[in-house]
Scaffold this active site. Structure first.
Site, short mmCIF file in Angstrom:
data_model
loop_
_atom_site.label_atom_id
_atom_site.label_comp_id
_atom_site.label_asym_id
_atom_site.label_seq_id
_atom_site.Cartn_x
_atom_site.Cartn_y
_atom_site.Cartn_z
N ASP A 110 -8.10 -6.83 -6.87
CA ASP A 110 -8.96 -7.07 -5.71
C ASP A 110 -8.20 -7.12 -4.40
OD1 ASP A 110 -11.50 -6.89 -6.50
OD2 ASP A 110 -11.88 -9.02 -6.78
N LYS A 155 -15.04 -12.55 -8.56
CA LYS A 155 -14.65 -12.00 -9.86
C LYS A 155 -15.82 -11.26 -10.54
CE LYS A 155 -13.02 -13.22 -14.38
NZ LYS A 155 -12.74 -14.30 -15.30
N ASP A 176 -18.87 -17.05 -15.05
CA ASP A 176 -18.77 -16.99 -16.51
C ASP A 176 -19.91 -17.75 -17.17
OD1 ASP A 176 -17.66 -19.24 -15.34
OD2 ASP A 176 -15.93 -19.37 -16.65
O1 LIG Z 1 -12.37 -12.32 -5.83
C1 LIG Z 1 -11.84 -12.54 -6.90
C2 LIG Z 1 -11.49 -13.84 -7.32
C3 LIG Z 1 -10.89 -14.00 -8.56
N1 LIG Z 1 -10.62 -12.94 -9.34
C4 LIG Z 1 -9.95 -13.13 -10.66
O2 LIG Z 1 -10.64 -14.10 -11.41
C5 LIG Z 1 -9.76 -14.70 -12.34
C6 LIG Z 1 -9.95 -16.19 -12.37
O3 LIG Z 1 -9.51 -16.76 -11.18
P1 LIG Z 1 -8.67 -18.11 -11.15
O4 LIG Z 1 -8.34 -18.40 -9.75
O5 LIG Z 1 -7.58 -18.04 -12.14
O6 LIG Z 1 -9.74 -19.15 -11.57
P2 LIG Z 1 -9.68 -20.29 -12.68
O7 LIG Z 1 -10.37 -21.47 -12.14
O8 LIG Z 1 -8.36 -20.50 -13.23
O9 LIG Z 1 -10.60 -19.57 -13.71
C7 LIG Z 1 -11.55 -20.13 -14.56
O10 LIG Z 1 -12.81 -20.27 -13.96
C8 LIG Z 1 -13.38 -19.08 -13.42
C9 LIG Z 1 -14.75 -19.43 -12.90
O11 LIG Z 1 -14.66 -20.34 -11.88
C10 LIG Z 1 -13.47 -18.03 -14.49
O12 LIG Z 1 -13.91 -16.83 -13.93
C11 LIG Z 1 -12.11 -17.79 -15.07
O13 LIG Z 1 -12.13 -16.81 -16.05
C12 LIG Z 1 -11.63 -19.10 -15.65
O14 LIG Z 1 -10.33 -18.90 -16.20
C13 LIG Z 1 -8.35 -14.27 -11.93
O15 LIG Z 1 -7.87 -13.30 -12.83
C14 LIG Z 1 -8.56 -13.67 -10.55
O16 LIG Z 1 -7.66 -12.67 -10.29
C15 LIG Z 1 -10.96 -11.66 -8.94
O17 LIG Z 1 -10.70 -10.69 -9.64
N2 LIG Z 1 -11.57 -11.49 -7.73
#
Ligand SMILES: O=c1ccn([C@@H]2O[C@H](COP(=O)(O)OP(=O)(O)O[C@H]3O[C@H](CO)[C@@H](O)[C@H](O)[C@H]3O)[C@@H](O)[C@H]2O)c(=O)[nH]1
Ligand SMILES: [Mn+2]
Length: 956
Positions: free
Chosen positions: A228, A364, A561
């Protein structure tokens, strides 16, 4: 009958069974002749034996296969200390198993003791409420508040009991799968990354390498990475990593490596000679691979630090004008697997969807939908695995396990998706931040697995493409009976309205829906699909389609999710929880206070966004096919943020009660104490037993308990505020990406106390701080009058209130310690500044003085003041300060030069300094921007490129 499958496509390792199927060996090891079934590798010295044996080289899987009707025997099977089997002879093989044996087995985990305990707790909750109601009139507002909070807790506990009533787990049999399916279904793998700074590309590279090396036919896998940020560094890193993949994958398969993320595998200094026969050849190869990996790491790191500035030409030219918020779609085939025997590396495709500043991108969820479409056009696998960029595959057989669950149910409706637990590596001991979520996944997810199935947790999930495409299980049944040609014609309009205008996509969706998926010519000609796949990654593609509503990942919540999983359940699908050993995926848990609070705030907001929308689980239960108890389980999650309010209220009550001398607990002598005390004890014993049951310590339980109190006053509470602001239409919620770092080992040398709570200047820490202060005062007051409270028949607060207040304070201890450290640090900082060691404070304090006395009236005054500051700096300057100072002064001059173009009406147009002199406010602002004095723990003092813009903006 299909043959059994053997692993390792090399001829140089001794014969051994692969780890994934070792359990079938266990109780047969004592006999001198043993029966072994499973995966085998064959050494060159044994090759001759193989020739006349039932083993043969598989063409479809690329490994050694064994005809399951035959068997041969060997002696001299030895078991090493670590439980591995070695033999110098040829293998003895297995018992034939009928094809009808199930691929998976649902095992009940119910425990009568736990059921009785949880019902007893529920009974005690109701008894307490009854007691409160009966004596409501005699007590004041504290009593009423306590009653309301406890009603809430009772409600949540009731949901908890319902959700955990019949927990289940699944046992999977990958060996049976391999017998049953000669041609395994293809799988598209999605990896998402969004920011090369917060998510270092080397993490993504490791995740991708671990996935490409999975034990699954490489020609059935395709890996898509969504970036992204449209970062050339990420693309470059992935392109470089494919070179390593060509060595890494054969190496992993040859030596049956278990951890296939190189950073973790090579985190040891010597090869693990117990898990591999320490042949000189192995040691040699190990060292070679390690060097290759280190070379890759170095290249990636250098690109990140820009030591080797990337030349944005050739393949990278696409990125030359791209910014993360504004760029066209970029789809690049980094590697196409043309079924070359030597290079058994699955496809690797880079995708960066189009971004425009004016267009909503849905974080995401938007990225996942683009991946779904691009893969639909390119490979159109019926199943899709999605992982976050930090979640590497830790169990090489995980796809086989998941396929047992996706293919092993009688009906497709029983397994829309297969969710694996989201666990973390290198986590701090005893989970000091309470964010490793082990118990949540160990109990709650097993609990809901016994209802309609686990919720989707965003990563480590295998999806059935049909359910992501918005089909209900009934649609799927119908699709099977429809003639494809007729259906395609009839449905063209519907398909377009649903999936968008891309002919290629609607065609591939039709094939999928009407079951023409098992494309024999897989892999496709990827290059030929490039144009169509770039098109479906455009940001306007979704206009007037059902993407984000009925198709794909659902928009409108930061926890996309949960929302997406819930939509799938509401369509009538069930889902499955997959928990093989070893753990399938591992990621990195955030550490440090502020980062966790931001993450929890996002989760709380996202969950509440669902609750306060028309997609909430209650509606889905009434109008859709969401099961009643599943609806309750979703509610429990949705309310997690909102629960912070009663929790906070309950934490304040003891202090309030002590300060106002009004009771909120029964007296020690009252019978109601016989309810409150056992309730408190049993509740904590129950939760503690869950921690112990997951193999965690009592310390971990304690840390999680107190962190849940702390997050109730910080991240979760602010999540509620964010949703209030959103509902009031004042702002939109955003997805703040969690920073990730690679930490291969357990030794946190750099930080002697990694579990300590840290703060920044966020307002998020205010309520907790206030709560702590109030409790300290209240407790002090309570203790002063303690004697009288206990001994005299006092009608106000008493011993129990004092105990509750102490409990709150003890729970907040890490927070208090953090505050204390912050205060000390702040104090030292002030001292340092007072002795004029900070170059920034010079100008700022001078300007502030001038503002106070309103002395800046003339250009000469200000110039003089700046000159004084410069002299002051020169006197102080160390090398670093001198250099930074010079830059700052140049920046001031640059800001000044901007003025002649946009002179303020009254200002002489010749210099910035003149204008500053005329506008003391602007002068102050520039002073503060140039020499920031508010240094928090994480901020560097100088932000070099900030000045010219800010200064000029303010001067306008
Ligand atoms: O605009 C965006 C924002 C995030 N991501 C991806 O989304 C994933 C999750 O982001 P992260 O910041 O790691 O969030 P977490 O809070 O750790 O993630 C948990 O919570 C999210 C929902 O809030 C779920 O989508 C994730 O799968 C889950 O692991 C990562 O691979 C990011 O690269 C994108 O691709 N685009
Ligand atoms: Mn994450």
């Amino acid at each position: 009958m299909l043959p059994n499958r053997a692993s390792a496509n090399s001829l140089s390792a001794p014969i051994r069974s692969s780890g994934g199927f070792r359990d079938s060996l266990d109780d047969k090891s004592k006999a001198s002749v043993v029966q072994i079934k499973g995966m085998f590798s064959v050494t060159s010295e044994n090759l001759d034996h193989v020739k006349g044996s039932p083993l043969r080289k598989s063409t479809s899987v690329g490994d050694w296969l064994l005809d399951s009707k035959q068997a041969s025997t060997i002696t001299a099977v030895t078991k090493s200390q670590k439980g591995r089997y070695h033999t110098s002879g040829l293998i003895l093989v297995f018992m034939a198993e009928p094809i009808s044996l199930p691929l998976q087995e649902r095992i009940s985990l119910k425990s009568n003791t736990r059921r009785v305990l949880s019902l007893t707790i529920l009974f005690l909750f109701f008894s307490l409420l009854y007691f409160r109601i009966c004596s409501l009139k005699e007590h004041g507002v504290t009593w009423l508040l306590a009653f309301l909070c406890e009603s809430w807790f009772t409600f949540l506990w009731a949901i908890n009991v319902s959700s955990n009533w019949n927990p289940v787990e699944y046992k999977t049999y990958p060996d049976r799968l391999l017998k049953r399916f000669q041609d395994l279904p293809p799988l598209d793998i999605f990896v998402t990354t969004a920011d090369p700074v917060l998510e270092p590309p080397i993490l993504t590279v490791n995740t991708v390498l671990s996935l490409l090396a999975l034990d699954y036919p490489p020609n059935k896998l395709a890996c898509y990475v969504s970036d992204d940020s449209a970062s050339p560094i990420t693309f470059y890193s992935l392109s470089e990593s494919i070179k390593l993949a060509k060595l890494w994958i054969p190496y992993c398969k040859k030596y049956n490596v278990q951890v296939r993320a190189p950073f973790l595998y090579f985190s040891v200094h010597e090869p693990d000679s117990t898990s591999h026969p320490s042949s000189p050849e192995f040691v040699e190869e190990w060292k070679h691979m390690k060097t290759e990996y280190e070379t890759l790491t170095k290249k990636v790191e250098e690109a990140v630090q820009n030591f080797t500035p990337l030349d944005l030409t050739g393949e990278l030219a696409t990125f030359s004008n791209a910014t993360s918020e504004n760029h066209p779609s970029i789809v690049k085939i980094i590697w196409e697997n043309k079924e070359d025997f030597e290079d058994r590396v699955p496809h690797l495709i880079y995708v960066s969807r189009e971004k425009q500043p004016t267009h909503p991108h849905h974080f995401k969820a938007g990225a996942m939908n683009v991946l779904t479409r691009v893969s639909g056009v390119m490979t159109n696998a019926p199943f899709m695995l999605n992982v976050d960029c930090d979640m590497f595959a830790n169990n090489p057989n995980i796809v086989l396990h998941a396929m047992c669950l996706l293919l092993g149910h009688e009906k497709e409706r029983d397994s829309a998706f297969v969710q694996c637990p989201q666990l973390f590596y290198g986590g701090l001991k005893d989970d000091p931040f309470g964010n490793q979520m082990v118990v949540w996944q160990g109990y709650l997810l097993h609990g809901v697995a016994g209802i309609q199935g686990p919720n989707y947790t965003g990563t480590g999930c295998f999806h059935r493409r049909k359910s992501i495409y918005g089909l209900s299980p009934d649609d799927v049944e119908l699709g099977k009976n429809v003639n494809l040609d007729v259906a395609a014609k009839l449905d063209e309009e519907t398909l377009r309205a649903r999936f968008g205008y891309s002919m290629e996509l609607t065609k591939s969706a039709t094939q999928l829906i009407y079951e023409e998926t098992a494309k024999s010519d897989f892999p496709d000609d990827l290059l030929g699909t490039l144009e169509a796949s770039t098109e479906v990654a455009n940001c306007s593609y979704e206009f007037n389609t059902q993407w984000g509503t009925k198709v794909g990942w659902v928009y409108g919540s930061a926890t996309e999710d949960i929302l997406t999983g819930q939509r799938i359940h509401a369509m009538g699908w069930s889902t499955v929880y997959c928990t093989p050993d070893p753990v399938p995926f591992l990621g990195c848990a955030p550490s440090a206070g502020p980062v966790i609070m931001v993450q929890q705030k996002r989760w709380a907001t996202g969950l509440l966004e669902i609750l306060f929308s028309k997609r909430n689980p209650i509606v889905a239960c009434i109008l859709g096919d969401l099961w009643f108890r599943q609806c309750f389980a979703y509610l429990w999650m949705n309310l997690w943020g909102l629960a912070s309010i009663p929790e906070l209220c309950y934490s304040i009550l003891p202090a309030y009660s002590l300060l106002t001398d009004t009771p909120f607990m029964p007296k020690v002598s009252e019978t109601a104490t016989l309810v409150a005390a056992p309730l408190f004890i049993l509740y904590n014993v129950y939760v503690m037993s869950e921690f112990l049951g997951c193999g965690l310590s009592i310390n971990a339980w304690w840390n999680n308990r107190r962190m849940s109190m702390i997050t109730a006053t910080t991240g979760r509470l602010f999540g509620v505020l964010a949703i209030v602001i959103k509902l009031a239409g004042l702002s939109e919620t955003v997805f703040e990406v969690t920073p990730k770092e690679q930490n291969a080992t357990d030794d946190h040398n750099v930080d002697p106390d990694p579990g300590r709570f840290t703060f920044n200047d966020s307002p998020m820490f205010v309520p907790g701080t206030a709560l702590v202060m109030v409790n300290i005062v209240a407790l002090a007051m309570g203790l002063v009058s303690f004697k009288s409270l206990v001994w005299i028949n006092h009608s106000g607060s008493g011993l129990l209130e004092i105990m509750c207040s102490t409990w709150v304070l003890v729970s907040f201890l890490p927070y208090v310690k953090g505050l204390y450290r912050k205060a000390i640090k702040h104090h030292k900082e002030l001292q340092r500044r007072a002795s004029s060691q900070d170059y920034g404070v010079g100008v700022t304090s001078q300007l502030e003085c001038q503002r106070e006395s309103d002395r800046i009236a003339t250009k000469a005054d200000l110039e003089q003041s700046l000159k004084d500051a410069v002299e002051h700096f020169k006197a102080l300057a160390t090398k670093k300060i001198a250099r930074e100072l010079k830059q700052q002064l140049e920046a001031i001059t640059a800001a000044g030069r901007l003025l002649p173009d946009q002179p303020p009406a009254t200002a002489p147009p010749d210099s910035a300094v003149t204008s500053l002199a005329l506008d003391p406010e602007a002068a102050i602002h520039v002073g503060v921007s140039v020499f920031p004095i508010d240094v928090d723990e994480t901020t560097e003092v100088v932000e070099e490129d900030r000045l010219p813009v800010e200064a000029s903006k303010d001067l306008k």
